[in-house]
Each structure stands twice: as structure tokens, then as C-alpha cells.
Design an enzyme around this catalytic site. Structure first.
Site, PDB file in Angstrom:
ATOM      1  NE  ARG A   5      -3.749   2.414   0.917  1.00 21.57           N
ATOM      2  CZ  ARG A   5      -3.596   3.655   0.446  1.00 21.57           C
ATOM      3  NH1 ARG A   5      -2.589   3.964  -0.323  1.00 21.57           N
ATOM      4  NH2 ARG A   5      -4.470   4.588   0.746  1.00 21.57           N
ATOM      5  CD  GLU A  13     -10.912   2.985  -4.335  1.00 20.68           C
ATOM      6  OE1 GLU A  13     -11.066   1.762  -4.564  1.00 20.68           O
ATOM      7  OE2 GLU A  13     -10.089   3.410  -3.515  1.00 20.68           O
ATOM      8  NE  ARG A  47      -4.182  -2.381   3.077  1.00 16.09           N
ATOM      9  CZ  ARG A  47      -5.099  -1.515   2.666  1.00 16.09           C
ATOM     10  NH1 ARG A  47      -5.672  -1.653   1.497  1.00 16.09           N
ATOM     11  NH2 ARG A  47      -5.423  -0.478   3.416  1.00 16.09           N
TER      12      ARG A  47
END
Length: 136
Positions: A5, A13, A47
Site C-alpha cells: 500500500r 478507485e 498490509r
């Protein structure tokens, strides 16, 4: 392959205007290249969150300069990132050149069904305002 990330930035998105183009920009920069990951933290979804480096280039900052991402003000601490975003806005690069101005920040887009107030217009935010909003 490791999924990372990207720290301090937020790209559109996939179902958002410029989402697919932003992904192509990232691929164009790093696909099949050896990059270094500067780990920042592990997020609540387990993450790895980090900064990508391709030689001397900060890939996260480059995505901002290309107009392929926003400074993720809530998590960012780098004032230079605000300058990179502002540069892209001023030059109408990437998402900042879309005819449907102002673009909607991804963190607001993800919650659009629950929002009861208008989207925030970041298109005219000054460098000082961006820097003042970091980490909030």
C-alpha cells in the site's frame, strides 16, 4: 511479488474517473523493474505500507506529480507531497485535467453512498492549506 500500500498517497478507485489510467501510470513506472520498498508501517488490514523507490525516484511522489494520485492528507507527513500535487493541479496533469472538475478524492468516493454532505473540492487548495491538513 509483494503487495504494498503506497504511503501518503491515494489513487482513484478502479470505478472512479481516472482510476484505470492511474493504475497504468504506476505500471508504466515500475512493472518488471526492481524497486526498493521503504517500509513505513503495517496497517489495520495487515498490509505493508511503504514508499517505493526506483533508483533515486520516489515513486509515490512521482504519481502525485503525474496527477495519478492525491496526497492522502490523513496519513501523509511529507510537505513536499503537497507541492507535487499542487504542481500537477496547476499543470492540469492526469486527473486534474479531467473535464469533470473538481475530481472526488478516493477516500470520499469509497464512502459516497453514506455521505450526507458535498464532496470536498481540493482543486483550489493552497500549498499551505494542504500542509496544514497533513495528519488530520
Amino acid at each position: 511479488m509483494i503487495r504494498v500500500r503506497l504511503h501518503a498517497i491515494d489513487a482513484p478507485e478502479h470505478d472512479q474517473p481516472y482510476g484505470k489510467a492511474a493504475r497504468r501510470e504506476l505500471s508504466r513506472l515500475v512493472y518488471l523493474r526492481k524497486v526498493e520498498v521503504e517500509p513505513i508501517e503495517q496497517d489495520e488490514y495487515d498490509r505493508l505500507v511503504g514508499r517505493l523507490w526506483l533508483d533515486e525516484m520516489d515513486v509515490n511522489a512521482e504519481l502525485l506529480r503525474l496527477g495519478a494520485a492525491w496526497v492522502y492528507r490523513r496519513y501523509a507527513r511529507e510537505p513536499d507531497y503537497c507541492g507535487a500535487e499542487q504542481e500537477a493541479r496547476a499543470q492540469e496533469r492526469g486527473l486534474w485535467g479531467l473535464p469533470s472538475i473538481p475530481p472526488v478524492a478516493p477516500w470520499e468516493w469509497r464512502h459516497r453512498d453514506k455521505r450526507r454532505k458535498p464532496f470536498t473540492d481540493y482543486s483550489d487548495q493552497s500549498l499551505a492549506e494542504c500542509v496544514a491538513s497533513l495528519g488530520k
